[in-house]
Design a protein around this motif. Sequence first.
Motif, PDB file in Angstrom:
ATOM      1  N   THR A   1     -41.421  -7.713 -12.498  1.00  0.00           N
ATOM      2  CA  THR A   1     -40.654  -6.823 -11.628  1.00  0.00           C
ATOM      3  C   THR A   1     -40.403  -5.473 -12.290  1.00  0.00           C
ATOM      4  O   THR A   1     -40.267  -4.457 -11.610  1.00  0.00           O
ATOM      5  CB  THR A   1     -39.299  -7.458 -11.261  1.00  0.00           C
ATOM      6  N   HIS A   2     -40.362  -5.462 -13.619  1.00  0.00           N
ATOM      7  CA  HIS A   2     -40.123  -4.202 -14.326  1.00  0.00           C
ATOM      8  C   HIS A   2     -41.282  -3.220 -14.128  1.00  0.00           C
ATOM      9  O   HIS A   2     -41.094  -2.002 -14.159  1.00  0.00           O
ATOM     10  CB  HIS A   2     -39.926  -4.467 -15.817  1.00  0.00           C
TER      11      HIS A   2
ATOM     12  N   SER B   1     -40.037 -13.564 -14.948  1.00  0.00           N
ATOM     13  CA  SER B   1     -40.143 -12.644 -13.810  1.00  0.00           C
ATOM     14  C   SER B   1     -39.797 -11.207 -14.193  1.00  0.00           C
ATOM     15  O   SER B   1     -40.205 -10.263 -13.507  1.00  0.00           O
ATOM     16  CB  SER B   1     -39.223 -13.102 -12.677  1.00  0.00           C
ATOM     17  N   ILE B   2     -39.047 -11.035 -15.286  1.00  0.00           N
ATOM     18  CA  ILE B   2     -38.570  -9.700 -15.654  1.00  0.00           C
ATOM     19  C   ILE B   2     -39.702  -8.727 -15.967  1.00  0.00           C
ATOM     20  O   ILE B   2     -39.719  -7.607 -15.444  1.00  0.00           O
ATOM     21  CB  ILE B   2     -37.562  -9.796 -16.821  1.00  0.00           C
TER      22      ILE B   2
ATOM     23  N   GLN C   1     -32.820  -9.603 -12.137  1.00  0.00           N
ATOM     24  CA  GLN C   1     -33.737  -8.639 -11.514  1.00  0.00           C
ATOM     25  C   GLN C   1     -33.057  -7.279 -11.355  1.00  0.00           C
ATOM     26  O   GLN C   1     -33.652  -6.237 -11.633  1.00  0.00           O
ATOM     27  CB  GLN C   1     -34.187  -9.140 -10.132  1.00  0.00           C
ATOM     28  N   TYR C   2     -31.826  -7.311 -10.913  1.00  0.00           N
ATOM     29  CA  TYR C   2     -31.098  -6.064 -10.664  1.00  0.00           C
ATOM     30  C   TYR C   2     -30.868  -5.281 -11.954  1.00  0.00           C
ATOM     31  O   TYR C   2     -30.908  -4.047 -11.968  1.00  0.00           O
ATOM     32  CB  TYR C   2     -29.762  -6.380  -9.999  1.00  0.00           C
TER      33      TYR C   2
ATOM     34  N   THR D   1     -36.571 -17.094 -14.787  1.00  0.00           N
ATOM     35  CA  THR D   1     -35.973 -15.760 -14.688  1.00  0.00           C
ATOM     36  C   THR D   1     -36.567 -14.817 -15.726  1.00  0.00           C
ATOM     37  O   THR D   1     -36.931 -13.679 -15.413  1.00  0.00           O
ATOM     38  CB  THR D   1     -34.448 -15.856 -14.885  1.00  0.00           C
TER      39      THR D   1
ATOM     40  N   PHE E   1     -31.390 -13.306  -9.550  1.00  0.00           N
ATOM     41  CA  PHE E   1     -31.384 -11.986  -8.927  1.00  0.00           C
ATOM     42  C   PHE E   1     -30.488 -10.986  -9.662  1.00  0.00           C
ATOM     43  O   PHE E   1     -30.711  -9.779  -9.554  1.00  0.00           O
ATOM     44  CB  PHE E   1     -30.991 -12.110  -7.455  1.00  0.00           C
TER      45      PHE E   1
ATOM     46  N   ALA F   1     -34.973  -4.531 -13.532  1.00  0.00           N
ATOM     47  CA  ALA F   1     -36.043  -3.927 -12.723  1.00  0.00           C
ATOM     48  C   ALA F   1     -35.497  -2.707 -11.989  1.00  0.00           C
ATOM     49  O   ALA F   1     -35.601  -2.575 -10.781  1.00  0.00           O
ATOM     50  CB  ALA F   1     -36.617  -4.944 -11.732  1.00  0.00           C
TER      51      ALA F   1
END
Length: 240
Positions: A40-41, A36-37, A125-126, A33, A122, A129
Amino acid sequence: MQVMRDAWFLTKSEYGGLRYKNVISVIMIAYITFMSIPLTHSVLPVDEETSLAYLFIDFYFLTMVPILGFILNKKSFNYHRDDSYTVNLAHTRTMPVSFEVIMTSRIIQLILPLLVNGTIFFTAQYLFAERLFDGMTVPQYISYTSIWLGYAVLTSAVYIFVEMTRSGKTYLAVTVVLMVLNIAAALICWFAKVSILVLTVDIAKQHPLLSPVLMFIAAGCVMFLTVKGIRRKLKTRDLM
């Protein structure tokens, strides 16, 4: 009802004794996680020039999202050396349980980690990002999440089939092949100036109800065919 009770007993016996070992899985999911930040950012919902960030994030999501459906423990890491999946299946087959119980338990062992790990992944992500998900309502974001979770189930069906019907070395080979396919898919989309991640965001915005329903129908059909295929293969598979 009896099948569900027996399947839940198998599930608890599979994970109940892990306890502190589950911490390793939590750490790994947190790492996936966290990594991935930054990707996606840096992604925008609309971009005329598809940068390398899109290539990396598409590959990352295609490869890592299915992992959310697994408990990452010693058995998960040593399967190619110890053939631990086959050993575990052989042990389970010695128990007075039916094939339906075994497969129901295995699906539970997919759904539970997927829901818990998916919520962590997720939600992060919310929160981090915001540019990618700018303008999305909560129902639309749930739709977006459901699309990816449906994809995880689709891909996991392949892993489960190989896990139950093949050796650990074959499982490793299939894993490598799937990674190569993910690289190819990400490269093709990058050259075509299309991002899989951004595309799923757009689909969720335009069809917040239809898209996850279709994905889960597809995932359910594939899982049904997978279970039938496993039943057929196990009739002739030597687990010794």
